[in-house]
Scaffold this active site. Structure first.
Site, mmCIF file in Angstrom:
data_model
loop_
_atom_site.group_PDB
_atom_site.id
_atom_site.type_symbol
_atom_site.label_atom_id
_atom_site.label_comp_id
_atom_site.label_asym_id
_atom_site.label_seq_id
_atom_site.Cartn_x
_atom_site.Cartn_y
_atom_site.Cartn_z
ATOM 1 N N HIS A 272 5.028 29.038 47.671
ATOM 2 C CA HIS A 272 4.582 29.143 46.287
ATOM 3 C C HIS A 272 5.046 30.492 45.742
ATOM 4 O O HIS A 272 5.733 31.235 46.429
ATOM 5 C CB HIS A 272 3.048 29.107 46.217
ATOM 6 C CG HIS A 272 2.445 27.871 46.791
ATOM 7 N ND1 HIS A 272 2.510 26.649 46.168
ATOM 8 C CD2 HIS A 272 1.745 27.661 47.941
ATOM 9 C CE1 HIS A 272 1.863 25.748 46.903
ATOM 10 N NE2 HIS A 272 1.402 26.344 47.988
ATOM 11 N N CYS B 176 5.177 22.751 49.301
ATOM 12 C CA CYS B 176 3.902 22.607 50.010
ATOM 13 C C CYS B 176 3.432 21.150 50.016
ATOM 14 O O CYS B 176 4.025 20.332 50.703
ATOM 15 C CB CYS B 176 2.889 23.584 49.436
ATOM 16 S SG CYS B 176 1.596 24.007 50.603
HETATM 17 N N1 LIG Z 1 -0.892 24.362 49.098
HETATM 18 C C1 LIG Z 1 -0.715 23.073 49.328
HETATM 19 O O1 LIG Z 1 0.007 22.405 48.633
HETATM 20 C C2 LIG Z 1 -1.471 22.484 50.460
HETATM 21 C C3 LIG Z 1 -0.881 21.209 50.994
HETATM 22 C C4 LIG Z 1 -1.819 20.464 51.902
HETATM 23 N N2 LIG Z 1 -2.933 19.964 51.132
HETATM 24 C C5 LIG Z 1 -2.239 21.316 53.067
HETATM 25 O O2 LIG Z 1 -3.289 21.910 53.032
HETATM 26 O O3 LIG Z 1 -1.502 21.441 54.020
#
Ligand SMILES: NC(=O)CC[C@H](N)C(=O)O
Length: 319
Positions: free
Chosen positions: A274, A165
Site C-alpha cells: 500500500h 494486497c
Molecule cells: N490489507 C489487505 O488488503 C488485507 C488483505 C487480507 N484481508 C488479509 O488480511 O490478508
C-alpha cells in the site's frame, strides 16, 4: 498530532522515528502538485510535434510544448478503479490518481472509470486497479468479479492490472476468508493462506508496517517503498510463471522462505504494498503505463515524491 506551540520549531523530516513508526511529512511547496513539470525536465527533443491532447487544463501554457507520445491503445487511456468501496480501505484509489496525472503531465488523455460493486466491470479499459480490503469485502469483490471475465479478457487484449494486497489475493488462484478457502480469478499463479506452516503450528501474526523491496532486476526499477497490513501469506503455485515483484529488504511481503513480495506476470502486477504504492514509487506507475503505451518520455519527480522517498529511506536506515 499535537500542534506546535507558537515559536516552537515545526517537526522536520528527521523527526521520523522507526520504531515507533510515526511519519512526519517533509515540508514542501504546496503548489507544485498542481503544476506540470518544466519542459526542460523532458528528455525528448523539442522538435517533436505537440501532444494530441486537448484538455482545457493541459492546453494552458507549457503543455503546448510537450513532445508527442506513442499512440495509445485508444485516444483516452481508461483506468478502471474496481469496487473502490470494497477494495479501497487503505487509500489504494490514489493509484488511479497517480496514473492519470502522470499521463496528463505527458499530454495524454486519461480518465478514471470507477466501477462500483454490483456494476459489471467493463472489458475495454487499459489499466485495472484493485486495492486492499478486509476479508469480508474482499470475498464479496471476488464473487462479483467471478460473475464475468472482463479483466481476464482485457488482459488477453493487452490491458495491465495492478492488484494490491486483498486485490493481489483475489487475482490469485485462491485465498482464505471467514474460515473458508475462496476461488480467486486465477490471473496470477499464486495461492494465499493464513499460514503454510504445519496445521498444528500457531497462526502467524498479522503483519503491519513499512516494507521496502529490491525489485526484480528484469523490471529495472529503483528501490520500492510501501506499507503492508495483511494476515495472509502468498506463494507461487508449482509451475507459476512470472517473476517476484521484488526481494523484501524490510518487512514481510509474501511471507514465504524465498523472502519475496508479489508476482509480476506479463502485464499483471500483484503486490502487498500500500502507500498508495504508485504515489511513493512513480517508476512503478510508469512501468504500468509503458505496458499499455510503449516507451514514454521520461518524467522526473515530482520533487515532493523525491523528498518523501528520501525521508522514508532515511527513516528506514536504507538511504
Ligand atoms: N490489507 C489487505 O488488503 C488485507 C488483505 C487480507 N484481508 C488479509 O488480511 O490478508
Amino acid at each position: 498530532m499535537r500542534r506546535p506551540v507558537h515559536g516552537e520549531p515545526e517537526p522536520q523530516p528527521d523527526a521520523y522515528q522507526h520504531p515507533p513508526q510515526r511519519y512526519v511529512p517533509p515540508r514542501l511547496p504546496a503548489q507544485h502538485l498542481f503544476e506540470p513539470p518544466a519542459p526542460s525536465a523532458w528528455s525528448e527533443p523539442e522538435s517533436r510535434p505537440p501532444a494530441r491532447r486537448s484538455d482545457s487544463f493541459l492546453d494552458q501554457g507549457r503543455y503546448q510544448e510537450l513532445p508527442a507520445v506513442p499512440a495509445a491503445r485508444e485516444s483516452t487511456t481508461r483506468i478502471a478503479l474496481i469496487y473502490p468501496e470494497l477494495l479501497g480501505t487503505y487509500g489504494d484509489g490514489g493509484n488511479a490518481l497517480v496514473l492519470t496525472q502522470r499521463l496528463r503531465w505527458r499530454g495524454i488523455a486519461a480518465e478514471v472509470v470507477s466501477v462500483p460493486a454490483g456494476e459489471p466491470v467493463p472489458a475495454g479499459c487499459d489499466i485495472y486497479l484493485l486495492g486492499g480490503g478486509e476479508d469480508e469485502p474482499q470475498t464479496l469483490a471476488a464473487e462479483g468479479l467471478r460473475r464475468n471475465n472482463s479483466i481476464e479478457r482485457a488482459v488477453a487484449g493487452g490491458a495491465a492490472v495492478l492488484a494490491v494486497c486483498a486485490g493481489y489475493q483475489v487475482i490469485g488462484q485462491s485465498f482464505p476468508a471467514g474460515g473458508k478457502i475462496h476461488d480467486g480469478l486465477g490471473l496470477l499463479g499464486v495461492e494465499t493462506r493464513r499460514s503454510f506452516d504445519p496445521p498444528d503450528a500457531p497462526l502467524p501474526p498479522r503483519v503491519v508496517g513499512d516494507i521496502a523491496l529490491d525489485p526484480d532486476p528484469s523490471l529495472r526499477l529503483p528501490l520500492v517503498l510501501g506499507y503492508e497490513n495483511h494476515g495472509g501469506r502468498t506463494r507461487p503455485l508449482p509451475g507459476a510463471r512470472g517473476v517476484p515483484f521484488g526481494k523484501v529488504r524490510i518487512g514481510l511481503g509474501n511471507g514465504i522462505p524465498e523472502g519475496t513480495d508479489g508476482l509480476v506476470e506479463g502485464t499483471v502486477l500483484g503486490t502487498y504494498l500500500h502507500g498508495p504504492v504508485l504515489a511513493q514509487n512513480p517508476a512503478v506507475a510508469d512501468l504500468l503505463l509503458t505496458w499499455v503505451h510503449g516507451p514514454l518520455p521520461a518524467l522526473p519527480g515530482p520533487p515532493e515524491v523525491d523528498a518523501l522517498r528520501a525521508a522514508r529511506a532515511r527513516a528506514l536506515q536504507i538511504a
